[in-house]
Design an enzyme around this catalytic site. Structure first.
Site, PDB file in Angstrom:
ATOM      1  N   LYS A 115      17.184 -74.074  17.474  1.00 38.02           N
ATOM      2  CA  LYS A 115      16.595 -75.234  18.063  1.00 38.02           C
ATOM      3  C   LYS A 115      17.206 -76.560  17.966  1.00 38.02           C
ATOM      4  CE  LYS A 115      12.768 -73.064  20.405  1.00 38.02           C
ATOM      5  NZ  LYS A 115      11.780 -71.895  19.924  1.00 38.02           N
ATOM      6  N   LYS A 194      17.322 -60.358  26.046  1.00 38.03           N
ATOM      7  CA  LYS A 194      16.142 -60.062  25.945  1.00 38.03           C
ATOM      8  C   LYS A 194      15.304 -60.724  26.933  1.00 38.03           C
ATOM      9  CE  LYS A 194      12.390 -59.952  22.637  1.00 38.03           C
ATOM     10  NZ  LYS A 194      11.940 -60.307  21.177  1.00 38.03           N
ATOM     11  N   LYS A 197      10.669 -65.733  28.993  1.00 41.56           N
ATOM     12  CA  LYS A 197      10.192 -66.824  29.710  1.00 41.56           C
ATOM     13  C   LYS A 197      11.277 -67.742  29.781  1.00 41.56           C
ATOM     14  CE  LYS A 197       6.455 -68.325  32.032  1.00 41.56           C
ATOM     15  NZ  LYS A 197       5.697 -67.637  32.718  1.00 41.56           N
TER      16      LYS A 197
END
Ligand code: TRP
Ligand code: SF4
Length: 330
Positions: A115, A194, A197
């Protein structure tokens, strides 16, 4: 003599409505685990505020997630389902555990590195995220934590934090062990990553049949199969993999042969998948509609869960404060 069931805690981010990957990979498993464990399931909204979000949407996402979990068969009478921010002890314990967590360990977490590389500048919450996760788990003395591969590093850190705290303040927290779930790892519509969302490659769990059909139509198939009369290789095709998870076995076997012999086109194959999916998910969709029509019922279930969670969490915090020398004598 009745023995206390081992305890489980798991958390799920309120990133909105559930998708098929959540359902097959985690939620089905959560539903099954209530038979053998004393399960605490937490909607981790405090974790969710570490990434940019709209306040009004967050509450909606918490609600939709709870609806999805309940509709998927999670029985609130047989487990404790609650929202993290309704139990302030999570944040309190997180602060205290911070005192025994090495900064270097946090900086080396892959989720944090990913991140911070992606965004350049990050908030402190993203760094301390795993301490909050450790608090979630240790507050309840959880013995086992059902986690996927992507969370194993965080669980390892939780074990280390427990060890360090015990070393400093006396043996109190058990080191939680992972429960490697037999849940499936479901790839997204891109057939590569994978299902998630954030990647936008997901099949929503609660969509209407028409919507399911159009979403499934976008799935990537065997890239070597260009024309309809080319034979395909189902074993390199994610659509076939999904058939394996949701279609009746005869259907799956049928599709396998038809694909290999060019007896079925990809569009047809996908429509068969979405048809089966719609059927499989129909009862979940119906229960969800029923729950959405009674939002007060859903919030009350979460509120009752929080009452129970707070009771357990408070006992832990009384002991933690005492051992750490905080506040007046007990
Ligand atoms: N970090 C987990 C995830 O992103 C969610 C989570 C928060 C969690 N607290 C937890 C998972 C405690 C297991 C146990 O999926
Ligand atoms: Fe995949 Fe089905 Fe197309 Fe075969 S027919 S390549 S299994 S989508």
């Amino acid at each position: 003599m009745t023995q206390r069931k081992p305890r489980i805690l798991s958390g799920i981010q309120p990133s909105g409505a559930l998708h098929l990957g959540n359902y097959l990979g985690a939620v089905q498993n959560w539903v099954r685990l209530v038979d053998d464990y004393d399960c605490f399931y937490c909607v981790v909204d405090l974790h969710a505020v570490t990434i940019p979000y709209e306040p009004a949407e967050l509450r909606e996402r918490i609600f939709e997630l709870a609806v999805g979990l309940l509709a998927s068969g999670l029985d609130p009478d047989r487990c404790t389902l609650f929202v993290q921010s309704e139990v302030p002890q999570h944040a309190e314990l997180q602060w205290l555990l911070g005192a025994v967590t090495p900064l270097g360990e946090l900086q080396r977490m892959t989720q944090f590195k990913d991140k911070s590389d992606q965004w350049g500048s990050v908030n402190a919450g993203l760094l301390t995220y795993p301490i909050l996760q450790a608090a979630d788990i240790l507050l309840y003395h959880a013995d086992r934590v059902p986690v996927g591969a992507d969370q194993q590093q965080h669980l390892e850190l939780t074990r280390e934090v427990a060890r360090r705290w015990n070393g400093r303040f006396g043996e109190y927290f058990p080191e939680p062990r992972p429960l490697l779930t037999r849940g499936a790892r479901i790839l997204g519509l891109d057939g590569v990553a994978k299902m998630s969302k954030s990647k936008g490659n997901y099949i929503p769990l609660l969509a209407e049949p028409d919507a399911l059909k159009s979403v499934v139509r976008t799935a990537v198939t065997d890239p070597a199969r260009v024309r309809k009369d080319d034979p395909g290789n189902p074993h390199v095709c994610n659509v076939f993999d999904l058939h394996g998870h949701v279609s009746p076995i005869e259907d799956r076997d049928d599709v396998e042969i038809l694909c290999q012999t060019a007896g079925i086109g990809c569009v047809q194959c996908k429509d068969r998948l979405s048809g089966n999916l719609a059927e499989l998910l129909a009862p979940i969709r119906e229960r969800a509609a029923e729950l959405r029509a009674h939002p007060d019922r859903v919030w009350r279930i979460l509120g009752d869960g929080a009452v129970h969670a707070r009771r357990v969490a408070d006992e832990t915090m009384v002991e933690v404060r005492a051992r750490m020398g905080l506040g007046p004598p007990a």
